[in-house]
Design a protein around this motif. Sequence first.
Motif, PDB file in Angstrom:
ATOM      1  N   ALA A   1      -9.292  -1.059  -7.959  1.00  0.00           N
ATOM      2  CA  ALA A   1      -9.822   0.122  -8.646  1.00  0.00           C
ATOM      3  C   ALA A   1      -9.199   1.407  -8.124  1.00  0.00           C
ATOM      4  O   ALA A   1      -8.953   2.347  -8.887  1.00  0.00           O
ATOM      5  N   ASP A   2      -8.942   1.471  -6.821  1.00  0.00           N
ATOM      6  CA  ASP A   2      -8.338   2.688  -6.272  1.00  0.00           C
ATOM      7  C   ASP A   2      -6.949   2.927  -6.843  1.00  0.00           C
ATOM      8  O   ASP A   2      -6.556   4.056  -7.111  1.00  0.00           O
ATOM      9  N   ARG A   3      -6.194   1.850  -7.048  1.00  0.00           N
ATOM     10  CA  ARG A   3      -4.862   1.982  -7.622  1.00  0.00           C
ATOM     11  C   ARG A   3      -4.936   2.465  -9.071  1.00  0.00           C
ATOM     12  O   ARG A   3      -4.115   3.272  -9.518  1.00  0.00           O
TER      13      ARG A   3
ATOM     14  N   ALA B   1       0.552   7.967   1.985  1.00  0.00           N
ATOM     15  CA  ALA B   1       0.397   7.141   3.174  1.00  0.00           C
ATOM     16  C   ALA B   1      -0.310   5.825   2.876  1.00  0.00           C
ATOM     17  O   ALA B   1       0.047   4.776   3.434  1.00  0.00           O
ATOM     18  N   GLU B   2      -1.324   5.839   1.992  1.00  0.00           N
ATOM     19  CA  GLU B   2      -2.069   4.618   1.687  1.00  0.00           C
ATOM     20  C   GLU B   2      -1.175   3.520   1.109  1.00  0.00           C
ATOM     21  O   GLU B   2      -1.452   2.334   1.284  1.00  0.00           O
ATOM     22  N   ASP B   3      -0.085   3.919   0.424  1.00  0.00           N
ATOM     23  CA  ASP B   3       0.803   2.915  -0.164  1.00  0.00           C
ATOM     24  C   ASP B   3       1.522   2.097   0.900  1.00  0.00           C
ATOM     25  O   ASP B   3       1.979   0.984   0.622  1.00  0.00           O
TER      26      ASP B   3
ATOM     27  N   VAL C   1       0.131   0.740   3.470  1.00  0.00           N
ATOM     28  CA  VAL C   1      -0.740  -0.405   3.734  1.00  0.00           C
ATOM     29  C   VAL C   1      -0.557  -1.469   2.656  1.00  0.00           C
ATOM     30  O   VAL C   1      -0.482  -2.665   2.943  1.00  0.00           O
ATOM     31  N   HIS C   2      -0.464  -1.034   1.401  1.00  0.00           N
ATOM     32  CA  HIS C   2      -0.319  -1.993   0.309  1.00  0.00           C
ATOM     33  C   HIS C   2       1.051  -2.660   0.343  1.00  0.00           C
ATOM     34  O   HIS C   2       1.177  -3.842   0.022  1.00  0.00           O
ATOM     35  N   ARG C   3       2.060  -1.907   0.730  1.00  0.00           N
ATOM     36  CA  ARG C   3       3.399  -2.489   0.819  1.00  0.00           C
ATOM     37  C   ARG C   3       3.447  -3.577   1.889  1.00  0.00           C
ATOM     38  O   ARG C   3       3.866  -4.709   1.615  1.00  0.00           O
ATOM     39  N   VAL C   4       3.054  -3.243   3.105  1.00  0.00           N
ATOM     40  CA  VAL C   4       3.142  -4.228   4.184  1.00  0.00           C
ATOM     41  C   VAL C   4       2.146  -5.363   3.976  1.00  0.00           C
ATOM     42  O   VAL C   4       2.294  -6.438   4.565  1.00  0.00           O
TER      43      VAL C   4
END
Length: 427
Positions: free
Chosen positions: A157-159, A325-327, A329-332
Amino acid sequence: MSFDQLDLSPALLQAIAEQGYQQPTPVQEQAIPVILQGRDILAGAQTGTGKTAGFTLPLLQRLLNQPQPRKPRSPRALILAPTRELAMQVYQSVRTYGKHAPLFAEVVFGGVNINTQIKRLQRGADILVATPGRLLDLLYQKKVDLAQIQLLVLDEADRMLDMGFIKDIRKIIDGLPARRQNLLFSATYSKEIKVLAEQILHDPVEVAVARENVAADTVSQRIYAIKKEYKRELLSWLIGHGNWQQVLVFVRTKHGADRLCRQLIKDGIRCRALHGDKSQAARNRALEDFKSNKITALVATDIAARGLDIDQLPHVINFDLPTVAEDYVHRVGRTGRAGAEGEAISLVAQEEAHLLYAIEKLLDKKIPRVADTGYEPVSLQVEKKAAQGPGKRKPKQGNAVKKRTGQGRDGQKRSFKRRRRKPKGES
């Protein structure tokens, strides 16, 4: 706890066993019983924790507990996802776990022929997985009926909020029955997510299995401080020297993805680019080739940051740091999934130091630096500008004569005067 203790039907337990899973992950253990009770849920879990199965399994079970409708079937469960890749991932999960159950699912998303999707929907489906934009198109054309929806799932949902889908989501929700079960899954708990939760969830149970904005503990993270012009050379060396067979490389732009992929191919590395300008067929082909190890490197923009589900992906490279910055976390989070170990390496130039600072502030820790990169040292120190007090501001220059010093061709310092330009007609 085992899956046998979660009140799931034999058909679902058989599908789970065929996937080789014996015990539920923490998010599944907490979420599945609550969803089976018919409660709304607000679940926060970092990517790679098994949250897709955390809502897919109880959703299937809830539908199995009801009398099966006659054909053609109208969707009784709706799952919204932000990207085509994530929608396909969820759809495959529904099909995998529901393969022995008398339930049918369909998926719709943009970038492909809508008429083909309309024909499939006319055959009927119990579960509909969709991206918001394409679903609205179908609703406007009156090609899909959501009057029978009993369960609504908002995945990532955040995305969806980050991508500007909030208005589309509200329009879709307005067309759903008021009485329904709502499941909201999000990797992060931002203020916007909490507002959305308050608006659509009814007395929800909150499930949080990991700290907010934290990469999985199974992911080893490293920073290579390096000049921008040497990044590609270092990346090729890492792949070749480490004999890597599968590496996901994130870049910031579509053009950058295509350019880097061409360069890696010249270096003898099998590569494909994945971004929003590629056709759906090309994106599917790139993903399948990557999963089947036909190519070594998949160079992607952030469109793939949450939609890729690759078992045992060992390496993720941030060729460019994300601007949000939050991306990071999603990448790794594409590696180190479901308890497996993974490695996330970031190639950081000096001009990206401020992005690294924001990421480490978000993670509340410093990512280890590689001491010897093989290249000349690069400082990643962020220079903080001292704030000027009200009494230390420089006075504004008016139309008075301004002076500047320069150097003449003879090497001597000289003073130059810049005079106010006279308007035409002024004597």
